[in-house]
Motif scaffolding. Structure first.
Motif, PDB file in Angstrom:
ATOM      1  N   ILE C  81       0.838  -1.211   0.000  1.00 33.02           N
ATOM      2  CA  ILE C  81       0.000   0.000   0.000  1.00 33.02           C
ATOM      3  C   ILE C  81       0.867   1.253   0.000  1.00 33.02           C
ATOM      4  N   VAL C  82       1.917   1.229   0.823  1.00 34.95           N
ATOM      5  CA  VAL C  82       2.793   2.408   0.884  1.00 34.95           C
ATOM      6  C   VAL C  82       3.420   2.660  -0.487  1.00 34.95           C
ATOM      7  N   THR C  83       3.870   1.577  -1.128  1.00 38.50           N
ATOM      8  CA  THR C  83       4.500   1.751  -2.438  1.00 38.50           C
ATOM      9  C   THR C  83       3.500   2.275  -3.455  1.00 38.50           C
ATOM     10  N   GLY C  84       2.327   1.659  -3.482  1.00 38.63           N
ATOM     11  CA  GLY C  84       1.305   2.105  -4.424  1.00 38.63           C
ATOM     12  C   GLY C  84       0.901   3.547  -4.187  1.00 38.63           C
ATOM     13  N   GLY C  85       0.627   3.879  -2.934  1.00 35.03           N
ATOM     14  CA  GLY C  85       0.215   5.239  -2.603  1.00 35.03           C
ATOM     15  C   GLY C  85       1.283   6.256  -2.953  1.00 35.03           C
ATOM     16  N   THR C  86       2.518   5.932  -2.619  1.00 38.71           N
ATOM     17  CA  THR C  86       3.611   6.861  -2.919  1.00 38.71           C
ATOM     18  C   THR C  86       3.750   7.060  -4.418  1.00 38.71           C
ATOM     19  N   LEU C  87       3.649   5.940  -5.170  1.00 39.53           N
ATOM     20  CA  LEU C  87       3.773   6.060  -6.625  1.00 39.53           C
ATOM     21  C   LEU C  87       2.706   7.003  -7.176  1.00 39.53           C
ATOM     22  N   ILE C  88       1.484   6.845  -6.710  1.00 39.35           N
ATOM     23  CA  ILE C  88       0.394   7.675  -7.244  1.00 39.35           C
ATOM     24  C   ILE C  88       0.595   9.137  -6.867  1.00 39.35           C
ATOM     25  N   ILE C 159      12.359  12.947  -7.095  1.00 39.60           N
ATOM     26  CA  ILE C 159      12.875  12.105  -8.183  1.00 39.60           C
ATOM     27  C   ILE C 159      11.953  12.171  -9.400  1.00 39.60           C
ATOM     28  N   MET C 160      10.644  12.078  -9.136  1.00 40.26           N
ATOM     29  CA  MET C 160       9.695  12.100 -10.251  1.00 40.26           C
ATOM     30  C   MET C 160       9.750  13.452 -10.967  1.00 40.26           C
ATOM     31  N   ARG C 161       9.865  14.534 -10.192  1.00 45.83           N
ATOM     32  CA  ARG C 161       9.917  15.856 -10.803  1.00 45.83           C
ATOM     33  C   ARG C 161      11.140  15.965 -11.708  1.00 45.83           C
ATOM     34  N   GLN C 162      12.294  15.523 -11.191  1.00 41.38           N
ATOM     35  CA  GLN C 162      13.507  15.591 -12.006  1.00 41.38           C
ATOM     36  C   GLN C 162      13.317  14.823 -13.312  1.00 41.38           C
ATOM     37  N   PHE C 163      12.662  13.675 -13.194  1.00 41.82           N
ATOM     38  CA  PHE C 163      12.470  12.855 -14.384  1.00 41.82           C
ATOM     39  C   PHE C 163      11.541  13.543 -15.384  1.00 41.82           C
ATOM     40  N   LYS C 195       8.495   4.931 -16.612  1.00 40.08           N
ATOM     41  CA  LYS C 195       8.653   3.639 -15.946  1.00 40.08           C
ATOM     42  C   LYS C 195       9.985   3.491 -15.206  1.00 40.08           C
ATOM     43  N   PRO C 196      11.116   3.927 -15.787  1.00 42.95           N
ATOM     44  CA  PRO C 196      12.367   3.769 -15.037  1.00 42.95           C
ATOM     45  C   PRO C 196      12.327   4.488 -13.691  1.00 42.95           C
ATOM     46  N   ALA C 197      11.818   5.729 -13.698  1.00 41.06           N
ATOM     47  CA  ALA C 197      11.759   6.490 -12.453  1.00 41.06           C
ATOM     48  C   ALA C 197      10.760   5.860 -11.484  1.00 41.06           C
ATOM     49  N   LEU C 198       9.620   5.426 -12.019  1.00 42.43           N
ATOM     50  CA  LEU C 198       8.623   4.772 -11.163  1.00 42.43           C
ATOM     51  C   LEU C 198       9.217   3.515 -10.530  1.00 42.43           C
ATOM     52  N   GLY C 199       9.990   2.786 -11.326  1.00 44.24           N
ATOM     53  CA  GLY C 199      10.629   1.571 -10.809  1.00 44.24           C
ATOM     54  C   GLY C 199      11.559   1.887  -9.656  1.00 44.24           C
ATOM     55  N   ALA C 200      12.389   2.915  -9.855  1.00 41.56           N
ATOM     56  CA  ALA C 200      13.325   3.283  -8.801  1.00 41.56           C
ATOM     57  C   ALA C 200      12.587   3.715  -7.543  1.00 41.56           C
ATOM     58  N   VAL C 201      11.558   4.528  -7.737  1.00 47.06           N
ATOM     59  CA  VAL C 201      10.776   4.992  -6.588  1.00 47.06           C
ATOM     60  C   VAL C 201      10.129   3.805  -5.885  1.00 47.06           C
ATOM     61  N   ALA C 202       9.599   2.865  -6.670  1.00 46.43           N
ATOM     62  CA  ALA C 202       8.954   1.695  -6.079  1.00 46.43           C
ATOM     63  C   ALA C 202       9.950   0.910  -5.227  1.00 46.43           C
ATOM     64  N   ILE C 203      11.150   0.730  -5.746  1.00 47.66           N
ATOM     65  CA  ILE C 203      12.158  -0.043  -5.002  1.00 47.66           C
ATOM     66  C   ILE C 203      12.506   0.657  -3.692  1.00 47.66           C
ATOM     67  N   PHE C 204      12.825   1.946  -3.801  1.00 47.82           N
ATOM     68  CA  PHE C 204      13.158   2.723  -2.608  1.00 47.82           C
ATOM     69  C   PHE C 204      12.057   2.629  -1.560  1.00 47.82           C
ATOM     70  N   THR C 205      10.839   2.879  -2.044  1.00 52.15           N
ATOM     71  CA  THR C 205       9.714   2.975  -1.127  1.00 52.15           C
ATOM     72  C   THR C 205       9.433   1.633  -0.463  1.00 52.15           C
ATOM     73  N   PHE C 206       9.471   0.582  -1.283  1.00 53.54           N
ATOM     74  CA  PHE C 206       9.205  -0.744  -0.744  1.00 53.54           C
ATOM     75  C   PHE C 206      10.227  -1.087   0.338  1.00 53.54           C
ATOM     76  N   LEU C 207      11.514  -0.899   0.007  1.00 46.75           N
ATOM     77  CA  LEU C 207      12.554  -1.249   0.970  1.00 46.75           C
ATOM     78  C   LEU C 207      12.417  -0.417   2.241  1.00 46.75           C
ATOM     79  N   HIS C 208      12.094   0.849   2.071  1.00 47.21           N
ATOM     80  CA  HIS C 208      11.954   1.717   3.242  1.00 47.21           C
ATOM     81  C   HIS C 208      10.849   1.210   4.157  1.00 47.21           C
ATOM     82  N   SER C 209       9.715   0.872   3.555  1.00 48.69           N
ATOM     83  CA  SER C 209       8.600   0.382   4.359  1.00 48.69           C
ATOM     84  C   SER C 209       8.932  -0.982   4.978  1.00 48.69           C
ATOM     85  N   TRP C 210       9.544  -1.827   4.200  1.00 50.99           N
ATOM     86  CA  TRP C 210       9.892  -3.196   4.628  1.00 50.99           C
ATOM     87  C   TRP C 210      10.858  -3.150   5.817  1.00 50.99           C
TER      88      TRP C 210
END
Lengths: 309, 353, 280
Positions: C81-88, C159-163, C195-210
């Motif tokens: 949920i955290v990853t999904g919410g953050t991505l959106i 990160i998304m803004r830079q992208f 997608k590349p930026a979303l992927g990176a954000v997803a990884i960061f966010t997931f690991l952070h929450s995990w």
């Protein structure tokens, strides 16, 4: 040659309130709203509340919330444990950042070589980043036991290892090292990307000019990757001030208070000793340190970064 | 298809005025080229017509419809961008059908239109590819295909050929022109390249510093430039300018005497204009010029010369074998010459010459 | 730098890298192997690098001592949920800050960026009181809301803004001419291309929450609500001593799935991180 029947009247009359620009602005606010509102509720309001709470004493069990003025700040200045905590925090952060950045740079330079199978090495060096933080810390704690794996191996070579987590110096080394090996992969990858971003022509020109490899590194590589070094150092320093789980699992701040960093002390005060007001005061100290360091680095950036795109 | 009218169109960014009241009438089916140096406002005008920039003052109308406040999608225009702006994550077919899809066209209709456009542009075999797998010329064609599928009232081209190499540019120039002749859609085309303007346009609008210098057919601009700017901008190599004064039936610059039509204004500082291709080699008795550089091109010879201490450039059909430092004797037909006011840069009218 | 190396140099570099690898790889190896050794062997002397006997019973015991399956689920669904919410939210905000010209955009962006300076460690005391007053203590809400809106999400927005800034503007103009509104441009053009930026954000966010540890131990009190990091530290005997083999089995189960996903997708992982707007 078109006949436009008094176009100015036409447009004046028809000009809608929702012009393109207005509609776009509205879209902008809608897009930003969830994040902005979220930041306001979960970051900015709590930040203001920290200041407010630091002027109070809150007893959860008795459900009392009493104004204490600057008492918590007097306590902060006279807290006999605090100097020790700040020294531990400083030692931890400085060692962590220096060790982390140098190791990351060394690994990045190694991984930037033309060698077969370099991707495998890259994957392995990066792997601790994706290992669950607490799992990683637990293994190290297992390894660093007096009768743990590390001393077992040392003994095999005839060395008697110390009880790592029970001596102030070795405990501090342990928490730094455990944290560095966990996360150095991130900085390593960012440095590697920066190294690969340096135009090859610069090195070719330097080789044509007969500049030795070591000087190429100092005069070309370092200046070219300095923006990345700057950015990662900010992230790493701010990150080092947030390190909590490793301390909690490895040393619980001990032995004595030798590894009690500010975040851990804050946690103890607020959630173990239930001194929430004092915990809030320590939070402000942490915030001031984070903000000051970030600001300082931002200022230094102008002088240190040789090149910026 | 529809005519397009710019009436006193202005654009400013805060206090900075970039377009100072522009009037252009584009007839139905006409191919109009906006040309000028970079920063002259030509792209801004095009983007104002497209709806990508707001209009600070004045009006732009497509047909009878003032479009100032309309979204781009309601203006019924199609645009080809400088970098093509193809959607990299869609196939050629999806790229071309994208706008129809968002206008609620049926799948069959989209397919029919895309196939039609692909047929015209020779893209039929590339429909399944992504833009990344295409050559520069093919991408250019896809960008054009995306514009024509909708059969819009106006085509807009924003420097569409500037990313192509010289050879391909000539080919695509021809293709765009042929496409226009086939579809007869009103077209506004922006370029900084006067060759493109000359070869493609029904009508050229020369812009400079946010205002119009001159509007006219290519040959009209070539023969009768209103001022020194247009004279220099149109034609390649550029027109030569020599400073001096008229004395009787000659233009005097230093020790050189150049022929002018009779009756030219005497006694004030003027600029003498002569195109490189209007110099001819004379046996003797003409203008003396010192050769500086000779550049044989095969079909013609380009020679940099000095007349009265000023550099001039000549192109000759003949093969000039002169060495640098030697002298050439040149002839000029007075009818091919232009006189400009040295202060205002305006060309003196023919009848006054 | 990138010149062809002499064979001797190559051997030296390989040797150096192999030595450096030990502290990166050995702990994980030790965790996995120790978790399948009988308890009598895990402190064997000299240490057994490769287990000689196997005992997988620890894995079963981990589920008996704690509601470990429930805890596993807690961590997984919270991270999802955290990853999904953050991505959106981050991609929306990042897009608007990069692309939409609206009044006070820069001021708002600066306000949002302040979030980066305020890690949740600083605000944990008032957050605790806020969630207490909202009756959300010992629920998973704090573990979802704080990351989705706090410092990590600001980092993601950045990160998304830079992208999005680097994405060619003409693509969106073409889409506008093609008849799309803002939301459709965002959804059909900008997002698919990020997608590349979303992927990176997803990884960061997931690991952070995990990896989250402070928040769970502050906000959660009952074992069936625990997340994995918190649960891992609870495998102790009646005297508070660590039950190493069971703890290591649980740690292995926590670490291994992510590690395997990483090894399979390591290229996307590493390059996604390297090619985000983090270059300064």
């Amino acid at each position: 040659m078109t006949v436009v029947a008094s176009p100015s009247e036409l447009s004046r009359r028809k000009r809608p309130y929702w012009t393109m620009a207005r509609r776009d602005s509205l879209a902008g606010y809608v897009f930003v709203a969830p994040q902005a509102i979220g930041i306001a509720v979960f970051v900015l309001v709590p930040l203001l509340l920290v200041f407010w709470y630091s002027l109070h004493e809150w007893n959860v069990l008795a459900q009392t919330f009493r104004f204490k003025g600057l008492e918590n700040y007097h306590r902060l200045l006279s807290d006999p444990g605090l100097p020790e905590v700040l020294i531990a925090t400083a030692i931890f952060s400085i060692f962590l950042v220096v060790f982390n950045m140098s190791l990351a740079l060394l690994l990045a330079v190694l991984l930037n070589q033309k060698l077969r199978g370099i991707t495998v090495f890259r994957t392995l060096f990066f792997s601790p980043v994706v290992v669950s933080l607490v799992a990683w810390t637990i293994v190290w704690s297992f390894l660093l036991q007096n009768n743990g794996g590390l001393n077992g191996i040392l003994d095999h070579f005839g060395i008697e290892g110390p009880n790592w987590l029970r001596h102030p110096t070795t405990a501090m080394i342990a928490v730094v090292v455990v944290q560095v090996f966990k996360n150095v992969g991130l900085n390593m990858i960012l440095f590697l990307a920066a190294l690969q971003g340096v135009p090859k022509e610069l090195y070719e020109a330097a080789r044509v000019d007969g500049i030795p490899a070591f000087r190429q590194f100092r005069r070309i590589t370092l200046p070219m990757i300095s923006p990345t070094v700057m950015l990662t150092s900010i992230i790493t320093i701010v990150g080092s001030l947030q390190v909590f789980a490793q301390i909690a699992v490895l040393t619980q701040g001990g032995p004595g208070m030798s590894t009690t960093v500010l975040v851990y002390y804050l946690y103890q005060q607020a959630f173990e000793f239930h001194n929430f007001g004092y915990g809030a005061t320590l939070s402000i100290l942490l915030f001031v340190i984070v903000a000051a360091l970030t600001f300082l680095q931002w200022q230094m950036r102008k002088r240190i970064v040789f090149y910026e795109n | 298809m529809a005519p397009v009218t710019f009436s006193n169109v202005k654009k400013s960014y805060g206090a900075v005025k970039v377009i100072h009241g522009v009037d252009i009438d584009i007839a139905d089916g006409e191919f109009v080229v906006l040309v000028g140096p970079s920063g002259c406002g030509k792209s801004t005008l095009l983007r104002m017509l497209a709806g990508l920039e707001t209009i600070s003052d004045g009006e732009i109308a497509i047909g009878d419809l003032v479009v100032n406040d309309l979204e781009p999608k309601h203006r019924d225009i199609a645009m080809v961008f400088q970098n093509y702006a193809l959607y990299p994550h869609m196939t050629v077919e999806e790229n071309m059908g994208f706008s129809l899809l968002h206008r609620g066209a049926s799948t069959a209709e989209i397919k029919e239109r895309v196939d039609w456009a692909a047929g015209i542009l020779g893209l039929a075999e590339y429909l399944g590819r992504r833009p990344g797998q295409l050559s520069g010329g093919q991408r250019q064609r896809v960008a054009m295909g995306r514009a024509i599928v909708r059969n819009p009232k106006v085509f807009l081209f924003d420097e569409p050929l500037s990313n192509l190499d010289a050879k391909l540019r000539v080919v695509m120039r021809g293709e765009i022109k042929a496409l226009h002749q086939k579809l007869k859609t009103t077209t506004l085309y922006v370029t900084h390249d006067q060759v493109e303007a000359m070869t493609m346009a029904d009508k050229i609008v020369v812009l400079n510093g946010g205002h119009i210098e001159q509007i006219g057919t290519p040959l009209d601009l070539y023969d009768n430039p209103v001022n020194q700017f247009v004279a220099a901008f149109i034609g390649s190599p550029s027109m030569n300018f020599i400073k001096g004064r008229v004395d009787g039936d000659h233009f005097v610059a230093g020790d050189a005497r150049l022929p002018v039509p009779p009756g030219a204004a005497e006694g004030r500082d003027l600029v003498y204009g002569i195109r490189p291709e209007h110099f001819t080699l004379a046996a003797d008795g003409g203008i003396e010029a010192e050769v500086v550089v000779v550049e044989p091109m095969g079909s013609e010879t380009q020679v940099t010369m000095r007349i009265a201490g000023q550099n001039v450039f000549g192109t000759f059909r003949e093969r000039v074998l002169a060495l640098p430092g030697s002298r050439l004797t040149l002839n000029v037909d007075p009818a091919d010459t232009h006189l400009f006011d040295a202060e205002t840069g305006l060309r003196l009218p023919r009848d006054a010459v | 730098m990138k010149t062809d190396l002499s064979p001797r140099m190559k051997i030296a570099l390989y040797g150096l890298m192999l030595i450096l690898l030990v502290p990166f790889v050995f702990p994980t190896w030790w965790m996995v192997t120790s978790s399948v050794k009988p308890i009598s062997d895990i402190f064997a002397f000299p240490p057994e690098i490769i287990p000689s006997r196997f005992d997988f019973s620890t894995y079963g015991q981990a589920f008996e001592l704690q509601p470990f399956a429930k805890q596993y689920w807690n961590s997984a669904y919270i991270a999802a949920i955290v990853t999904g919410g953050t991505l959106i939210f981050s991609s929306m905000a990042g897009y608007a800050f990069a692309r939409i010209d609206f009044p006070f955009a820069n001021t708002l962006f600066m306000v949002v960026l302040i979030g980066l300076l305020i890690p949740s460690e600083v605000t944990i005391v008032p957050l605790f009181r806020l969630f207490l007053s909202w009756d959300m203590i010992n629920t998973h809400w704090p573990l979802i809301l704080v990351p989705v809106f706090g410092a990590p999400s600001v980092f993601a927005t950045f990160i998304m803004r830079q992208f999005f800034i680097a994405l060619p503007k003409e693509l969106e103009e073409a889409a506008r001419v093609d008849g799309l509104g803002r939301f459709k441009i965002f959804w059909t053009i900008a997002l698919p291309l990020s997608k590349p930026a979303l992927g990176a954000v997803a990884i960061f966010t997931f690991l952070h929450s995990w990896n989250l540890y402070l928040e769970p131990i502050v906000f959660l009190s009952s074992p069936e609500k625990f997340t994995l990091p918190q649960a891992l530290t609870q495998f102790t005997d009646a005297y508070g001593g660590a039950m190493w083999n069971i703890q290591l089995a649980a740690a292995t189960m926590t670490a291994l799935p992510v590690l395997i996903v990483f090894v399979i997708a390591q290229r996307q992982f590493v390059e996604g991180l390297a090619h985000t707007g983090l270059k300064g």
